[in-house]
Write an enzyme that holds these catalytic residues in place. Sequence first.
Site, PDB file in Angstrom:
ATOM      1  CE1 TYR A 155     101.048  54.318  12.866  1.00  0.00           C
ATOM      2  CE2 TYR A 155     100.821  53.924  10.512  1.00  0.00           C
ATOM      3  CZ  TYR A 155     101.152  53.469  11.775  1.00  0.00           C
ATOM      4  OH  TYR A 155     101.581  52.169  11.933  1.00  0.00           O
ATOM      5  CE  LYS A 159     104.588  53.776  12.853  1.00  0.00           C
ATOM      6  NZ  LYS A 159     105.322  53.118  13.934  1.00  0.00           N
TER       7      LYS A 159
HETATM    8  P1  NAP Z   1      98.941  47.379  19.141  1.00  0.00           P
HETATM    9  O1  NAP Z   1      98.443  45.976  19.004  1.00  0.00           O
HETATM   10  O2  NAP Z   1      97.972  48.495  19.275  1.00  0.00           O
HETATM   11  O3  NAP Z   1      99.970  47.424  20.385  1.00  0.00           O
HETATM   12  C1  NAP Z   1     100.559  48.646  20.737  1.00  0.00           C
HETATM   13  C2  NAP Z   1     101.636  48.409  21.760  1.00  0.00           C
HETATM   14  O4  NAP Z   1     102.293  49.671  21.982  1.00  0.00           O
HETATM   15  C3  NAP Z   1     101.112  47.952  23.114  1.00  0.00           C
HETATM   16  O5  NAP Z   1     102.073  47.103  23.696  1.00  0.00           O
HETATM   17  C4  NAP Z   1     101.003  49.261  23.903  1.00  0.00           C
HETATM   18  O6  NAP Z   1     101.152  49.106  25.317  1.00  0.00           O
HETATM   19  C5  NAP Z   1     102.216  50.003  23.364  1.00  0.00           C
HETATM   20  N1  NAP Z   1     102.091  51.455  23.495  1.00  0.00           N
HETATM   21  C6  NAP Z   1     101.108  52.251  23.025  1.00  0.00           C
HETATM   22  N2  NAP Z   1     101.346  53.533  23.370  1.00  0.00           N
HETATM   23  C7  NAP Z   1     102.510  53.522  24.074  1.00  0.00           C
HETATM   24  C8  NAP Z   1     103.278  54.515  24.718  1.00  0.00           C
HETATM   25  N3  NAP Z   1     102.891  55.790  24.707  1.00  0.00           N
HETATM   26  N4  NAP Z   1     104.420  54.156  25.361  1.00  0.00           N
HETATM   27  C9  NAP Z   1     104.803  52.851  25.406  1.00  0.00           C
HETATM   28  N5  NAP Z   1     104.116  51.868  24.813  1.00  0.00           N
HETATM   29  C10 NAP Z   1     102.989  52.195  24.166  1.00  0.00           C
HETATM   30  O7  NAP Z   1      99.847  47.777  17.895  1.00  0.00           O
HETATM   31  P2  NAP Z   1     100.594  46.849  16.810  1.00  0.00           P
HETATM   32  O8  NAP Z   1      99.685  46.621  15.666  1.00  0.00           O
HETATM   33  O9  NAP Z   1     101.250  45.707  17.477  1.00  0.00           O
HETATM   34  O10 NAP Z   1     101.710  47.887  16.297  1.00  0.00           O
HETATM   35  C11 NAP Z   1     103.036  47.855  16.760  1.00  0.00           C
HETATM   36  C12 NAP Z   1     103.874  48.783  15.895  1.00  0.00           C
HETATM   37  O11 NAP Z   1     103.803  48.340  14.538  1.00  0.00           O
HETATM   38  C13 NAP Z   1     103.393  50.233  15.887  1.00  0.00           C
HETATM   39  O12 NAP Z   1     104.490  51.100  15.852  1.00  0.00           O
HETATM   40  C14 NAP Z   1     102.610  50.335  14.608  1.00  0.00           C
HETATM   41  O13 NAP Z   1     102.564  51.647  14.133  1.00  0.00           O
HETATM   42  C15 NAP Z   1     103.414  49.430  13.714  1.00  0.00           C
HETATM   43  N6  NAP Z   1     102.681  48.909  12.561  1.00  0.00           N
HETATM   44  C16 NAP Z   1     101.591  48.115  12.736  1.00  0.00           C
HETATM   45  C17 NAP Z   1     100.909  47.653  11.608  1.00  0.00           C
HETATM   46  C18 NAP Z   1      99.709  46.772  11.727  1.00  0.00           C
HETATM   47  O14 NAP Z   1      99.075  46.516  10.682  1.00  0.00           O
HETATM   48  N7  NAP Z   1      99.348  46.286  12.895  1.00  0.00           N
HETATM   49  C19 NAP Z   1     101.354  48.012  10.331  1.00  0.00           C
HETATM   50  C20 NAP Z   1     102.454  48.817  10.193  1.00  0.00           C
HETATM   51  C21 NAP Z   1     103.132  49.262  11.321  1.00  0.00           C
HETATM   52  P3  NAP Z   1      99.865  48.845  26.301  1.00  0.00           P
HETATM   53  O15 NAP Z   1      99.476  47.412  26.057  1.00  0.00           O
HETATM   54  O16 NAP Z   1     100.398  49.094  27.661  1.00  0.00           O
HETATM   55  O17 NAP Z   1      98.809  49.806  25.862  1.00  0.00           O
END
Ligand code: NAP
Length: 244
Positions: A155, A159
């Site tokens: 990851y 990133k």
């Molecule tokens: P999440 O709740 O797990 O949601 C993931 C989203 O991405 C869902 O809408 C999922 O769609 C979609 N997705 C997953 N695999 C995909 C693919 N192969 N093609 C298209 N869509 C896909 O994640 P989140 O926490 O909201 O994270 C969103 C972004 O923020 C990510 O890039 C993550 O790395 C980044 N981020 C998150 C955090 C955190 O603490 N949460 C911190 C830093 C960065 P489905 O619903 O259809 O599965």
Amino acid sequence: MRKCGLVTGASRGLGRAIAVTLAKDLGLHILINFAGNKEAANETKKQIEAEGGSAELMQFRVEDGTLVEKTLSNWILNNKDSKIEVLVNNAGITKDNLMVFMEESQFDDVVNVSLKGMFNVTKSVLTHMVRNRYGRIINIASLSGLKGVPGQVNYSAAKGGMIAATRSLAQEIAKRNITVNAVAPGFVASDMTQDLDVEMLKKLVPMKRFGEAKEVADLVSFIASDKAAYITGEIININGGIHS
Ligand code: NAP
């Protein structure tokens, strides 16, 4: 011309909050990308419509370059009255493991979705944005890509790659009036972080709490707005005070 915003991974978490906020703040018609969870994607659409906005679903896996290109080129062809002004590369996954135990597939899967996915989707809208001489590309990176986190070699690599690509692309297309920036969240409450030891991790954050998806969405909304016209190639932290 109808102004649109494409948000990848907009069915849940940060992506949903970003989609709803961009529709509300900037009046964009939102293309809600998702991988497989149609019910959740429809819920995002409902939330946008409840605020008076408009949206449509757009299903593809971001790592499938052929499908991404086909879906987006068809959409652009069939929607000549519309332009995609904002792209948020938000789709991402984690498959954490210490490197000694990490399977090659865990590395490849995370890099393919979080880094190659950004390449696939951005490439498919870039010519369209260049022709329109306007664009806002916002990549959702992570603290992990700046600082590195044990158990996240895959990851952090994805990133970190996204952050470097953000800076390169920003320089390539600045003269076309397209800005490219990344947002690097720390810990944000979502499905992705639900299995983490929240009580322990909160202690590492100077603000002593996880961030909210809406807080990230408000930052993205600012970068996507005309107010941020002179900001490009930046990596903006949003992490409650944890600095790398
Ligand atoms: P999440 O709740 O797990 O949601 C993931 C989203 O991405 C869902 O809408 C999922 O769609 C979609 N997705 C997953 N695999 C995909 C693919 N192969 N093609 C298209 N869509 C896909 O994640 P989140 O926490 O909201 O994270 C969103 C972004 O923020 C990510 O890039 C993550 O790395 C980044 N981020 C998150 C955090 C955190 O603490 N949460 C911190 C830093 C960065 P489905 O619903 O259809 O599965």
